[in-house]
Scaffold this motif. Sequence first.
Motif, PDB file in Angstrom:
ATOM      1  N   GLU A 177       5.811   7.597   7.939  1.00  0.00           N
ATOM      2  CA  GLU A 177       4.422   7.261   8.257  1.00  0.00           C
ATOM      3  C   GLU A 177       3.475   7.771   7.179  1.00  0.00           C
ATOM      4  OE1 GLU A 177       0.924   7.933  11.578  1.00  0.00           O
ATOM      5  OE2 GLU A 177       3.008   7.941  12.269  1.00  0.00           O
ATOM      6  N   ARG A 184       1.009   5.299   4.794  1.00  0.00           N
ATOM      7  CA  ARG A 184      -0.446   5.529   4.726  1.00  0.00           C
ATOM      8  C   ARG A 184      -0.883   5.702   3.265  1.00  0.00           C
ATOM      9  NH1 ARG A 184      -3.147   5.911   9.278  1.00  0.00           N
ATOM     10  NH2 ARG A 184      -2.056   6.252  11.244  1.00  0.00           N
ATOM     11  N   ALA A 231      -5.337   2.281   6.527  1.00  0.00           N
ATOM     12  CA  ALA A 231      -4.918   1.692   7.804  1.00  0.00           C
ATOM     13  C   ALA A 231      -5.499   2.498   8.958  1.00  0.00           C
ATOM     14  CB  ALA A 231      -3.395   1.677   7.899  1.00  0.00           C
ATOM     15  N   LYS A 232      -6.058   1.785   9.934  1.00  0.00           N
ATOM     16  CA  LYS A 232      -6.593   2.455  11.126  1.00  0.00           C
ATOM     17  C   LYS A 232      -5.468   3.032  11.965  1.00  0.00           C
ATOM     18  CE  LYS A 232     -10.832  -0.079  12.074  1.00  0.00           C
ATOM     19  NZ  LYS A 232     -11.685   1.043  11.835  1.00  0.00           N
ATOM     20  N   GLN A 233      -4.518   2.213  12.288  1.00  0.00           N
ATOM     21  CA  GLN A 233      -3.382   2.630  13.107  1.00  0.00           C
ATOM     22  C   GLN A 233      -2.136   2.084  12.448  1.00  0.00           C
ATOM     23  OE1 GLN A 233      -4.010   0.726  16.853  1.00  0.00           O
ATOM     24  NE2 GLN A 233      -5.965   1.681  17.209  1.00  0.00           N
ATOM     25  N   VAL A 234      -1.085   2.855  12.457  1.00  0.00           N
ATOM     26  CA  VAL A 234       0.218   2.342  12.029  1.00  0.00           C
ATOM     27  C   VAL A 234       1.222   2.697  13.112  1.00  0.00           C
ATOM     28  CG1 VAL A 234      -0.251   2.455   9.557  1.00  0.00           C
ATOM     29  CG2 VAL A 234       0.807   4.396  10.669  1.00  0.00           C
ATOM     30  N   ARG A 235       2.153   1.790  13.318  1.00  0.00           N
ATOM     31  CA  ARG A 235       3.220   2.074  14.275  1.00  0.00           C
ATOM     32  C   ARG A 235       4.523   1.520  13.733  1.00  0.00           C
ATOM     33  NH1 ARG A 235       4.213  -2.454  17.569  1.00  0.00           N
ATOM     34  NH2 ARG A 235       2.587  -4.013  17.318  1.00  0.00           N
ATOM     35  N   GLY A 284       0.327  -2.113  10.629  1.00  0.00           N
ATOM     36  CA  GLY A 284      -0.913  -1.342  10.618  1.00  0.00           C
ATOM     37  C   GLY A 284      -2.107  -2.259  10.672  1.00  0.00           C
ATOM     38  N   GLU A 285      -3.166  -1.781  11.277  1.00  0.00           N
ATOM     39  CA  GLU A 285      -4.381  -2.592  11.382  1.00  0.00           C
ATOM     40  C   GLU A 285      -5.419  -2.126  10.364  1.00  0.00           C
ATOM     41  OE1 GLU A 285      -5.801  -3.638  15.266  1.00  0.00           O
ATOM     42  OE2 GLU A 285      -3.843  -3.182  16.155  1.00  0.00           O
ATOM     43  N   TYR A 286      -6.231  -3.079   9.925  1.00  0.00           N
ATOM     44  CA  TYR A 286      -7.338  -2.777   9.021  1.00  0.00           C
ATOM     45  C   TYR A 286      -8.491  -3.711   9.347  1.00  0.00           C
ATOM     46  CZ  TYR A 286      -6.921  -7.050   6.249  1.00  0.00           C
ATOM     47  OH  TYR A 286      -6.922  -8.365   5.844  1.00  0.00           O
ATOM     48  N   ASP A 292     -12.658  -0.815   6.048  1.00  0.00           N
ATOM     49  CA  ASP A 292     -11.660   0.228   5.788  1.00  0.00           C
ATOM     50  C   ASP A 292     -11.266   0.329   4.321  1.00  0.00           C
ATOM     51  OD1 ASP A 292     -11.531   0.929   8.494  1.00  0.00           O
ATOM     52  OD2 ASP A 292     -10.052  -0.637   8.902  1.00  0.00           O
TER      53      ASP A 292
END
Length: 190
Positions: A94, A98, A109-113, A134-136, A140
């Motif tokens: 992770e 990032r 990235a706002k969230q990564v999974r 991941g979201e952007y 961002d």
Amino acid sequence: MQDDPIRVIDEQLLSDDHAPLKKVTFEQRRSDGAWQRQEREVYANAGGAAVLLFDRARRTVLLTRQFRMGAHLAGQDGFVIEAPAGMLDGTGPEQRVRAESCEETGYRAKQVRKVLAFMPNPSALTEIVHCFLGEYERGDKVAAGGGKAEEGEDIEVLEIDAGEAFAMARDGRIVDAKTIILLQRLQQEM
């Protein structure tokens, strides 16, 4: 271990320029009980991590285009469209995605999974690739992106409609395995 069907006899280091390349001599117990000696060359690299960044509201993805010698030697032009990725080099997956998303695309990235891990070529690589979504959003963007010149990177950032990226994976404009896998996963979720 007595019941182990594999016995490593010898490991010889052939090269250690980018990743250790070893010639491994081993014996494998066949299904009939006989032992068979074999040799294989294996790159023993540490593994990597990749992230596909997507903007849910605008239905776009961030990809990169950069030169890859293997693709060039395989008869392609060598400029490959792919998700940001990097070798782990002692960091967690992770943390690596990032860092790579910022270095390569300029976006944080706002969230990564993590969605999966796979071995790209288990016959010749020890590598495991950890894959993330991941979201952007537009806001961002925190850096120019483009990679690190001191690492030989000259990366073009591509913001592509998700539907177009899915089509590119289907029709062969995107040939990178980790990127195709991540695009297929994203398509399942959208």
